[in-house]
Design a protein around this motif. Structure first.
Motif, PDB file in Angstrom:
ATOM      1  N   ARG A  89       0.834  -1.195   0.000  1.00  0.00           N
ATOM      2  CA  ARG A  89       0.000   0.000   0.000  1.00  0.00           C
ATOM      3  C   ARG A  89       0.876   1.255   0.000  1.00  0.00           C
ATOM      4  NH1 ARG A  89      -4.557  -1.404   4.612  1.00  0.00           N
ATOM      5  NH2 ARG A  89      -5.447  -3.254   3.588  1.00  0.00           N
ATOM      6  N   PRO A  90       0.492   2.288  -0.729  1.00  0.00           N
ATOM      7  CA  PRO A  90       1.287   3.529  -0.737  1.00  0.00           C
ATOM      8  C   PRO A  90       1.237   4.208   0.622  1.00  0.00           C
ATOM      9  CG  PRO A  90      -0.782   3.834  -1.926  1.00  0.00           C
ATOM     10  CD  PRO A  90      -0.686   2.367  -1.621  1.00  0.00           C
ATOM     11  N   VAL A  91       2.391   4.634   1.105  1.00  0.00           N
ATOM     12  CA  VAL A  91       2.454   5.280   2.419  1.00  0.00           C
ATOM     13  C   VAL A  91       2.866   6.750   2.305  1.00  0.00           C
ATOM     14  CG1 VAL A  91       2.956   3.152   3.667  1.00  0.00           C
ATOM     15  CG2 VAL A  91       4.844   4.492   2.723  1.00  0.00           C
ATOM     16  N   THR A  92       2.972   7.248   1.059  1.00  0.00           N
ATOM     17  CA  THR A  92       3.401   8.634   0.863  1.00  0.00           C
ATOM     18  C   THR A  92       2.389   9.628   1.429  1.00  0.00           C
ATOM     19  OG1 THR A  92       2.416   8.554  -1.359  1.00  0.00           O
ATOM     20  CG2 THR A  92       4.795   8.124  -1.170  1.00  0.00           C
ATOM     21  N   ASN A  93       1.095   9.213   1.466  1.00  0.00           N
ATOM     22  CA  ASN A  93       0.063  10.123   1.971  1.00  0.00           C
ATOM     23  C   ASN A  93      -0.165   9.962   3.472  1.00  0.00           C
ATOM     24  OD1 ASN A  93      -0.924   7.554   1.558  1.00  0.00           O
ATOM     25  ND2 ASN A  93      -3.028   8.236   1.227  1.00  0.00           N
ATOM     26  N   LEU A  94       0.605   9.089   4.115  1.00  0.00           N
ATOM     27  CA  LEU A  94       0.469   8.886   5.558  1.00  0.00           C
ATOM     28  C   LEU A  94       1.493   9.739   6.291  1.00  0.00           C
ATOM     29  CD1 LEU A  94       0.019   5.003   5.738  1.00  0.00           C
ATOM     30  CD2 LEU A  94      -1.749   6.757   5.743  1.00  0.00           C
ATOM     31  N   ARG A  95       1.060  10.343   7.379  1.00  0.00           N
ATOM     32  CA  ARG A  95       1.938  11.196   8.166  1.00  0.00           C
ATOM     33  C   ARG A  95       1.761  10.889   9.649  1.00  0.00           C
ATOM     34  NH1 ARG A  95       3.513  11.763   3.873  1.00  0.00           N
ATOM     35  NH2 ARG A  95       4.006  13.632   2.646  1.00  0.00           N
ATOM     36  N   GLY A  96       2.840  11.056  10.402  1.00  0.00           N
ATOM     37  CA  GLY A  96       2.779  10.951  11.849  1.00  0.00           C
ATOM     38  C   GLY A  96       2.219   9.635  12.353  1.00  0.00           C
ATOM     39  N   PRO A  97       1.195   9.689  13.242  1.00  0.00           N
ATOM     40  CA  PRO A  97       0.644   8.476  13.839  1.00  0.00           C
ATOM     41  C   PRO A  97       0.125   7.462  12.813  1.00  0.00           C
ATOM     42  CG  PRO A  97      -0.156  10.415  14.973  1.00  0.00           C
ATOM     43  CD  PRO A  97       0.551  10.902  13.759  1.00  0.00           C
ATOM     44  N   ALA A  98      -0.435   7.944  11.710  1.00  0.00           N
ATOM     45  CA  ALA A  98      -0.960   7.030  10.686  1.00  0.00           C
ATOM     46  C   ALA A  98       0.161   6.181  10.094  1.00  0.00           C
ATOM     47  CB  ALA A  98      -1.665   7.818   9.584  1.00  0.00           C
ATOM     48  N   GLN A  99       1.311   6.790   9.851  1.00  0.00           N
ATOM     49  CA  GLN A  99       2.442   6.049   9.295  1.00  0.00           C
ATOM     50  C   GLN A  99       3.000   5.067  10.322  1.00  0.00           C
ATOM     51  OE1 GLN A  99       5.815   8.440   8.027  1.00  0.00           O
ATOM     52  NE2 GLN A  99       6.112   7.114   6.260  1.00  0.00           N
ATOM     53  N   VAL A 100       3.079   5.495  11.580  1.00  0.00           N
ATOM     54  CA  VAL A 100       3.552   4.603  12.648  1.00  0.00           C
ATOM     55  C   VAL A 100       2.627   3.393  12.781  1.00  0.00           C
ATOM     56  CG1 VAL A 100       3.937   4.403  15.142  1.00  0.00           C
ATOM     57  CG2 VAL A 100       4.714   6.433  13.923  1.00  0.00           C
ATOM     58  N   ALA A 101       1.314   3.651  12.763  1.00  0.00           N
ATOM     59  CA  ALA A 101       0.339   2.570  12.883  1.00  0.00           C
ATOM     60  C   ALA A 101       0.466   1.592  11.718  1.00  0.00           C
ATOM     61  CB  ALA A 101      -1.082   3.137  12.936  1.00  0.00           C
TER      62      ALA A 101
END
Length: 269
Positions: A89-101
């Motif tokens: 899944r692309p993670v470029t649009n995830l930031r902060g807690p969302a990326q950690v999760a």
């Protein structure tokens, strides 16, 4: 009597219970509940000096543990597939807690894949399909606990990060709802009713997500003591471990019950 028996046998709750137990996950959670209750009772009876009764419950616990291992033989592939799907899944649009999760969730899947793989090897060694001596079995059992512990730790990180993200989303949602309500005087009644319905629906969805995350945090916080004790990182007795395992098993079984109840409601609509 036949009427009473028919009412009991055909009762909707019994039908739903059978539907839950017809699934592999439902049976596993039910077996796990009995397994940890047996562990608690065996510990309690042994402390009272009733060795014979304790041995019976200990035997039931070990038998259910072996039965659960048979049902979980192919689960490593399931968790590896989940980890691969998450990693793609692309993670470029995830930031902060969302990326950690997201990253912690990948770690959770890999941890449980390792746990079930080593658990399968231990079972195959116990039934003499694999030629493993006592020290090899102990090594694989220790690896099983290590992967289990790592999976739970990653799950705790993922759930905690998701809670932080959900809290921030809830604040933004409340602010947008207040702004929308202040501006509602300029809108027609149909549009106001539609927006109110959307706000209620989103609010219920966020509340359900919060309850799911809290439930997972409680389960992981209880279960983490089982592998930690198996590795010698903590010193919790079998009575406490049995009680903790029974609590988390019951909570997981309740989750499966609610899923089947919701599926039944959707089916009847």
């Amino acid at each position: 009597m036949s009427s009473i028996a028919a009412q009991v046998i055909l009762h909707p709750k019994l039908s739903q219970s059978l539907a839950v137990l017809a699934t592999t996950i439902g049976r596993d959670k039910a077996y796990r509940l009995i397994q940890y209750v047996s562990r608690l009772l065996a510990w309690f009876l042994l402390r009272r000096g009733d060795v014979e009764a304790a041995a019976r419950w200990e035997g039931l616990k070990n038998g259910l543990a072996s039965a659960r291992r048979v049902m979980r033989l192919f689960r490593p592939a399931e968790f590896l597939q989940s980890a691969m799907n998450l990693a793609q899944r692309p993670v470029t649009n995830l930031r902060g807690p969302a990326q950690v999760a997201h990253l912690a969730q990948i770690g959770r899947q890999l941890g449980y894949a390792g746990f079930f793989t080593n658990d399968m090897i231990v079972w195959l060694g116990q039934v003499r399909f694999l030629k493993l001596d006592k020290f090899q079995l102990e090594r694989f059992q220790r690896l099983t606990f290590k992967f289990w512990l790592s999976g739970i730790v990653f799950s705790l990180i993922s759930s905690s990060a998701s809670m932080v993200k959900l809290r921030a989303d809830s604040k933004r949602f409340r602010l947008s709802t207040e702004v929308s309500r202040r501006e509602s005087s300029e809108k027609g009644p149909d549009e106001r009713a539609r927006e109110e319905s959307e706000h209620r629906e989103r609010g219920r969805a966020m509340l359900a997500q919060r309850q799911t995350l809290l439930s997972q945090l409680i389960i992981d916080s209880c279960d983490i003591w089982i592998p930690a004790t198996g590795l010698g990182y903590s010193n919790v007795n079998d009575g406490v471990l049995g009680a903790l395992g029974a609590i988390t098993s019951y909570m997981s079984l309740q989750t499966q019950w609610r899923k089947h109840a919701a599926a039944g409601v959707r089916k009847n609509i």
